[in-house]
Every structure is written in structure tokens, then in C-alpha cells.
Scaffold this motif. Structure first.
Motif, PDB file in Angstrom:
ATOM      1  N   ASP A 110     -33.435 -56.112  22.262  1.00 28.37           N
ATOM      2  CA  ASP A 110     -34.323 -54.982  22.541  1.00 28.37           C
ATOM      3  C   ASP A 110     -34.812 -54.285  21.276  1.00 28.37           C
ATOM      4  N   GLY A 111     -34.359 -54.718  20.120  1.00 29.96           N
ATOM      5  CA  GLY A 111     -34.830 -54.143  18.871  1.00 29.96           C
ATOM      6  C   GLY A 111     -33.937 -53.027  18.341  1.00 29.96           C
ATOM      7  N   VAL A 112     -34.201 -52.629  17.103  1.00 34.21           N
ATOM      8  CA  VAL A 112     -33.393 -51.633  16.416  1.00 34.21           C
ATOM      9  C   VAL A 112     -33.882 -50.226  16.725  1.00 34.21           C
ATOM     10  N   ASP A 113     -32.973 -49.352  17.105  1.00 32.42           N
ATOM     11  CA  ASP A 113     -33.297 -47.936  17.305  1.00 32.42           C
ATOM     12  C   ASP A 113     -33.090 -47.130  16.025  1.00 32.42           C
ATOM     13  N   TRP A 114     -31.893 -47.293  15.418  1.00 33.65           N
ATOM     14  CA  TRP A 114     -31.554 -46.558  14.205  1.00 33.65           C
ATOM     15  C   TRP A 114     -30.942 -47.519  13.187  1.00 33.65           C
ATOM     16  N   GLU A 115     -31.132 -47.193  11.946  1.00 35.18           N
ATOM     17  CA  GLU A 115     -30.431 -47.897  10.879  1.00 35.18           C
ATOM     18  C   GLU A 115     -30.203 -46.917   9.737  1.00 35.18           C
ATOM     19  N   CYS A 116     -29.131 -47.152   8.989  1.00 39.33           N
ATOM     20  CA  CYS A 116     -28.828 -46.218   7.909  1.00 39.33           C
ATOM     21  C   CYS A 116     -27.999 -46.894   6.822  1.00 39.33           C
ATOM     22  N   ASP A 117     -28.055 -46.310   5.640  1.00 40.09           N
ATOM     23  CA  ASP A 117     -27.183 -46.652   4.521  1.00 40.09           C
ATOM     24  C   ASP A 117     -26.279 -45.455   4.266  1.00 40.09           C
ATOM     25  N   THR A 118     -24.981 -45.708   4.170  1.00 40.86           N
ATOM     26  CA  THR A 118     -24.006 -44.629   4.003  1.00 40.86           C
ATOM     27  C   THR A 118     -23.228 -44.830   2.700  1.00 40.86           C
ATOM     28  N   TYR A 119     -23.162 -43.771   1.897  1.00 44.42           N
ATOM     29  CA  TYR A 119     -22.412 -43.785   0.638  1.00 44.42           C
ATOM     30  C   TYR A 119     -21.271 -42.780   0.781  1.00 44.42           C
ATOM     31  N   SER A 120     -20.042 -43.253   0.655  1.00 46.98           N
ATOM     32  CA  SER A 120     -18.879 -42.408   0.962  1.00 46.98           C
ATOM     33  C   SER A 120     -17.888 -42.380  -0.186  1.00 46.98           C
ATOM     34  N   LEU A 121     -17.290 -41.211  -0.379  1.00 45.47           N
ATOM     35  CA  LEU A 121     -16.131 -41.036  -1.263  1.00 45.47           C
ATOM     36  C   LEU A 121     -14.960 -40.631  -0.389  1.00 45.47           C
ATOM     37  N   LEU A 122     -13.835 -41.361  -0.507  1.00 49.37           N
ATOM     38  CA  LEU A 122     -12.708 -41.187   0.391  1.00 49.37           C
ATOM     39  C   LEU A 122     -11.412 -40.995  -0.376  1.00 49.37           C
ATOM     40  N   ILE A 123     -10.483 -40.285   0.255  1.00 47.17           N
ATOM     41  CA  ILE A 123      -9.128 -40.145  -0.262  1.00 47.17           C
ATOM     42  C   ILE A 123      -8.179 -40.123   0.932  1.00 47.17           C
ATOM     43  N   GLY A 124      -7.004 -40.721   0.771  1.00 44.14           N
ATOM     44  CA  GLY A 124      -6.087 -40.757   1.904  1.00 44.14           C
ATOM     45  C   GLY A 124      -4.735 -41.329   1.549  1.00 44.14           C
ATOM     46  N   PHE A 125      -4.007 -41.728   2.587  1.00 42.48           N
ATOM     47  CA  PHE A 125      -2.634 -42.191   2.448  1.00 42.48           C
ATOM     48  C   PHE A 125      -2.573 -43.715   2.507  1.00 42.48           C
ATOM     49  N   TYR A 126      -1.626 -44.262   1.759  1.00 41.02           N
ATOM     50  CA  TYR A 126      -1.440 -45.713   1.678  1.00 41.02           C
ATOM     51  C   TYR A 126       0.050 -45.996   1.781  1.00 41.02           C
ATOM     52  N   LYS A 127       0.424 -46.934   2.652  1.00 47.40           N
ATOM     53  CA  LYS A 127       1.832 -47.298   2.806  1.00 47.40           C
ATOM     54  C   LYS A 127       1.948 -48.814   2.827  1.00 47.40           C
ATOM     55  N   ALA A 128       2.851 -49.353   1.999  1.00 50.65           N
ATOM     56  CA  ALA A 128       3.025 -50.801   1.893  1.00 50.65           C
ATOM     57  C   ALA A 128       4.453 -51.185   2.220  1.00 50.65           C
ATOM     58  N   LYS A 129       4.607 -52.379   2.814  1.00 52.92           N
ATOM     59  CA  LYS A 129       5.916 -52.956   3.082  1.00 52.92           C
ATOM     60  C   LYS A 129       5.794 -54.462   3.024  1.00 52.92           C
ATOM     61  N   GLU A 130       6.475 -55.068   2.058  1.00 53.49           N
ATOM     62  CA  GLU A 130       6.420 -56.509   1.837  1.00 53.49           C
ATOM     63  C   GLU A 130       4.959 -56.942   1.691  1.00 53.49           C
ATOM     64  N   ASN A 131       4.457 -57.783   2.592  1.00 50.91           N
ATOM     65  CA  ASN A 131       3.085 -58.282   2.477  1.00 50.91           C
ATOM     66  C   ASN A 131       2.127 -57.595   3.432  1.00 50.91           C
ATOM     67  N   LYS A 132       2.429 -56.366   3.796  1.00 55.10           N
ATOM     68  CA  LYS A 132       1.574 -55.614   4.717  1.00 55.10           C
ATOM     69  C   LYS A 132       1.289 -54.241   4.132  1.00 55.10           C
ATOM     70  N   PHE A 133       0.129 -53.704   4.466  1.00 50.80           N
ATOM     71  CA  PHE A 133      -0.131 -52.302   4.124  1.00 50.80           C
ATOM     72  C   PHE A 133      -1.001 -51.669   5.197  1.00 50.80           C
ATOM     73  N   ALA A 134      -0.916 -50.357   5.265  1.00 50.20           N
ATOM     74  CA  ALA A 134      -1.744 -49.573   6.176  1.00 50.20           C
ATOM     75  C   ALA A 134      -2.307 -48.389   5.399  1.00 50.20           C
ATOM     76  N   SER A 135      -3.524 -47.996   5.730  1.00 45.23           N
ATOM     77  CA  SER A 135      -4.150 -46.871   5.045  1.00 45.23           C
ATOM     78  C   SER A 135      -4.979 -46.056   6.035  1.00 45.23           C
ATOM     79  N   LEU A 136      -5.097 -44.782   5.724  1.00 44.94           N
ATOM     80  CA  LEU A 136      -5.926 -43.861   6.500  1.00 44.94           C
ATOM     81  C   LEU A 136      -6.533 -42.866   5.530  1.00 44.94           C
TER      82      LEU A 136
END
Length: 212
Positions: A110-136
Motif C-alpha cells: 500500500d506504499g509508505v506513509d512515514w519515514e524518518c532518520d533518527t540520531y540517538s545518544l544513549l546511556i544505560g546499564f550493561y550486565k555480562a555473564k560468561e558468553n551472554k550480556f543484557a543491556s537497557l
């Protein structure tokens, strides 16, 4: 003499009985202390006399001074996301570029309604265990986009409306990785007044993902 001898024998027996538990307790305490020290320090950290040195075993993954780039593809809005990431003292710093297109009635044909380019700066938490990690993480976004009142495929004369706005991005990710390459799943949400969007993503990561 016999009473004195008996009394002396009894006294000696009492002293031996009293001294034996104390000796055993002291030996048990010494063994426990040595076992605790062995748990805290590696076997290679002993000097020539058998004494423990002050180098502790690293029982967990180091999450200092890690860095990587990642590329992700997302839906239900069609989106691609590229990120630069750096971790120090379990804090994640990231810069992201996201390209998103929303389709009319969520139907590709049906075609494109909206499109955008987003430039973001982020900071948050990072947790690692063995070969896995999670971040928010979250931060701020600058968004540049187009709003089409009608799909251009059906109405070539339709004039698109440009918009610029500030958004609130939230990015979450869970990844399995080796030293240099990882694969993960995650989600990106951007709250703004002109084109809010959400993406469920599949990503590839390249860089220093764990301590070498």
C-alpha cells in the motif's frame, strides 16, 4: 604418696582432655582458613615458601573497556539500526542511527506513509555473564522525517510534509557472543510527537565483546 599420685594422675588426665579439643579446634580453624584462602587465590599465586600472594582469582567476566559496533533489522515497522557501543564500569554508552519506514495500514504494497532518520545518544546499564550480556539504555533522539498524506505510488503529485522533532528512545538487547562476534535480539522504542515507532530487532555485533 598414693593419694598424691592419684591426684596428680587425675589432674594430668583433665589437662590432656582440655588441651585436645582446643588443639583440634585450632587445627580445624587453620584448615578452614587455608581452604578459604585457596578459594580466593589461585594455586599459581603461591611463592617458594608456599605462602599465598595477594593476587585474587577473577571469578567473573570483566566488563570494563569493551567496545563494538552492531547492525540490526527490525519489524513491524521496517527499520535498520546501526550502533557504536562502549562499556566501562558496567555502564553502556551508545550512539545510534536508525532508519524507519511505516507502511500504509501496515501493508507493504500500500506504499509508505512515514519515514524518518533518527540520531540517538544513549546511556544505560550493561550486565555480562560468561558468553551472554543484557543491556537497557535510554537517552535523547533527533528525528528528521517525511509524512505522506497519500502513497506516492498512487498519487505522484502528492507533496510530502517534512518534520523535525525530538524523541525519547529506549533500547534493550540480549546477546550471545564470543570475543569478537555476537548475535542478539532486542527492541527499540522511540516516543515522539510526529512518528512514534517500535521495532523488534535481530542484530549482529563485531568488536571487543569480552575481556581478552
Amino acid at each position: 604418696m598414693r593419694p598424691v599420685f592419684c591426684l596428680g594422675s587425675i589432674s594430668l588426665f583433665v589437662l590432656l582432655c582440655a588441651a585436645t579439643p582446643a588443639s583440634l579446634l585450632g587445627q580445624a580453624k587453620l584448615d578452614t582458613t587455608q581452604n578459604d584462602a585457596s578459594a580466593l587465590y589461585s594455586a599459581t599465586d603461591r611463592d617458594d615458601t608456599g605462602n599465598f600472594q595477594t593476587k585474587k582469582i577473577n571469578n567473573g567476566p570483566c566488563v570494563n573497556n569493551l567496545y563494538w559496533i552492531d547492525a540490526a533489522f527490525g519489524m513491524p515497522s521496517i527499520g535498520i539500526d546501526f550502533g557504536l557501543n562502549y562499556v566501562t564500569t558496567k555502564i553502556l554508552y551508545a550512539g545510534n542511527f536508525t532508519r524507519v519506514a511505516k507502511f500504509n495500514n501496515n501493508e507493504f504494497w500500500d506504499g509508505v506513509d512515514w519515514e524518518c532518520d533518527t540520531y540517538s545518544l544513549l546511556i544505560g546499564f550493561y550486565k555480562a555473564k560468561e558468553n551472554k550480556f543484557a543491556s537497557l539504555c535510554t537517552g535523547v533522539s533527533y528525528i528528521v522525517g517525511l509524512d505522506r498524506t497519500e502513497p506516492e505510488a498512487y498519487n505522484p503529485g502528492t507533496e510530502s510534509v517534512k518534520f523535525r522533532t525530538i524523541g525519547l528512545p529506549v533500547k534493550a538487547q540480549v546477546s550471545m557472543h564470543g570475543k569478537y562476534i555476537g548475535i542478539g535480539i532486542g527492541g527499540i522504542l522511540n516516543i515522539n510527537k510526529d512518528m512514534p515507532y517500535g521495532l523488534a530487532t535481530l542484530s549482529l555485533s563485531f568488536g571487543k565483546l569480552k575481556e581478552l
